[in-house]
Design an enzyme around this catalytic site. Structure first.
Site, PDB file in Angstrom:
ATOM      1  N   SER A 117       0.836  -1.203   0.000  1.00 20.07           N
ATOM      2  CA  SER A 117       0.000   0.000   0.000  1.00 20.07           C
ATOM      3  C   SER A 117       0.864   1.244   0.000  1.00 20.07           C
ATOM      4  O   SER A 117       2.001   1.233   0.499  1.00 20.07           O
ATOM      5  CB  SER A 117      -0.902   0.028   1.235  1.00 20.07           C
ATOM      6  OG  SER A 117      -1.607   1.258   1.327  1.00 20.07           O
TER       7      SER A 117
ATOM      8  N   TYR B 237      -2.636  -0.514  10.328  1.00 14.47           N
ATOM      9  CA  TYR B 237      -2.705  -0.962   8.934  1.00 14.47           C
ATOM     10  C   TYR B 237      -1.441  -0.554   8.175  1.00 14.47           C
ATOM     11  O   TYR B 237      -0.842  -1.368   7.459  1.00 14.47           O
ATOM     12  CB  TYR B 237      -3.943  -0.364   8.280  1.00 14.47           C
ATOM     13  CG  TYR B 237      -4.133  -0.736   6.825  1.00 14.47           C
ATOM     14  CD1 TYR B 237      -4.682  -1.967   6.469  1.00 14.47           C
ATOM     15  CD2 TYR B 237      -3.791   0.152   5.808  1.00 14.47           C
ATOM     16  CE1 TYR B 237      -4.871  -2.309   5.137  1.00 14.47           C
ATOM     17  CE2 TYR B 237      -3.978  -0.183   4.479  1.00 14.47           C
ATOM     18  CZ  TYR B 237      -4.514  -1.407   4.144  1.00 14.47           C
ATOM     19  OH  TYR B 237      -4.702  -1.739   2.818  1.00 14.47           O
TER      20      TYR B 237
END
Length: 342
Positions: A234, A247
């Site tokens: 990500s 996250y």
């Protein structure tokens, strides 16, 4: 009588003569740019702040997202704006012909888009998912519509024994395994680290990091030279995120895992890479963000919008295909909608 020789400080030199002229040229350049800036501010020239999001793909992509919040895990069929995953302008050319792939998180979002393109390139696909049975059935239908076999396997990647069973089921169905795509993820925003208790931290870490380890370890005995593992990282693993602390930490770990596993497995002829998406319109984010914030998702990119899954999936084809990426391992490929992502 010999006169003393003048030094540069004692008599005007060329540089001293030219200095006023240079200064005037620089000020003239400044005046010209000031005039342009003023015209732009008055809306008489240059780029306007309200210029529409640029469209650079094979077809125009949606630029506005609905204000919608989903219950976790987030079902694709419940989204008011259906994510685009089918990539109608993408023509397969047998890059993955007769290979077999396992895609976790394959029921929806990026996972669904990858499964469909893998099938279009000639691969059979097993999709692993948590509980979105209706979405998984639709992905299976779309893979089969491409002329390839598909099995849908429900379970939790936090469980190492389930991961072993899922891989075994895929190998039993297809007779081989060539590609593993680790894509399943859990995400929930937090305003402060104090809001992330141990149970929540454990859920994020065990899904996003342990799950990748479990699947890679289970797949390895079945992979052969020319096979590959592709992990979904990500942009927040590259840049960090103030409100996705746990996250983002897992995505940074995934990037390091990718580079480390690539070094570990290259001697066996197995490549390991990652794709680092930016904002992508999938059920993951409406299942995280409050409805009022969803329409702003992706607006901070240079494209001024979130990507659609079909804009990510070709990267997974590229990294999986031996005819494309045989000399590439250990990279984190940014598809972030930003300049200078790494």
């Amino acid at each position: 009588m010999v006169r003393k020789r003048e030094t540069p400080k004692e008599r005007p030199g060329a540089n001293q003569v030219e200095a006023p002229a240079t200064l005037e040229r620089q000020r003239e350049i400044q005046r010209e740019q000031d005039a342009r800036d003023g015209a732009q501010a008055r809306g008489k020239g240059g780029a306007k702040k309200d210029a529409p999001p640029p469209q650079t793909g094979a077809r125009p992509q949606p630029t506005e997202l609905p204000a919608q919040h989903l219950a976790k895990p987030g079902h694709e069929h419940e989204l008011a704006l259906a994510p685009r995953f089918d990539a109608p302008d993408y023509k397969g050319s047998g890059k993955l012909q007769d290979m077999a792939a396992v895609v976790t998180g394959g029921d929806s979002g990026i996972g669904r888009a990858v499964a469909v393109l893998y099938a279009r390139e000639g691969a059979d696909v097993a999709i692993v998912y948590l509980a979105a049975h209706e979405d998984a059935a639709e992905t299976k239908r779309r893979v089969e519509a491409e002329g390839r076999r598909c099995v849908a396997i429900a379970g939790d990647v936090k469980d190492a024994s389930f991961c072993r069973r899922a891989v075994e089921q895929a190998v039993q169905a297809f007779g081989r395994l060539d590609i593993l795509v680790n894509n399943a993820a859990f995400q929930e925003h937090a305003e402060s680290i104090e809001d992330i208790d141990d149970e929540r931290l454990d859920e994020t870490l065990r899904t996003n990091v342990h799950g990748y380890f479990h699947m890679a370890r289970a797949a390895l005995p079945h992979l052969r030279p020319g096979s590959s593992i592709i992990n979904t990282g990500s942009v927040v693993g590259l840049e960090g995120s103030a409100h996705l602390l746990d996250y983002a930490a897992t995505k940074g770990a995934i990037h390091a895992f990718t580079k480390s596993l690539a070094q570990n497995l290259i001697g066996r002829g197995i490549r390991v890479n990652a794709v680092a998406p930016g904002p992508v319109w999938t059920p993951l984010n409406p299942a995280d963000k409050p409805a009022a914030k969803v329409p702003e998702f992706g607006k901070q990119t240079v494209f001024k919008r979130a990507a659609q899954p079909e804009e990510l999936s070709p990267a997974y084809v590229f990294l999986a295909a031996p005819v494309c990426a045989s000399y590439i391992t250990g990279i984190v490929l940014p598809v972030t909608g930003q300049v200078g992502a790494i």
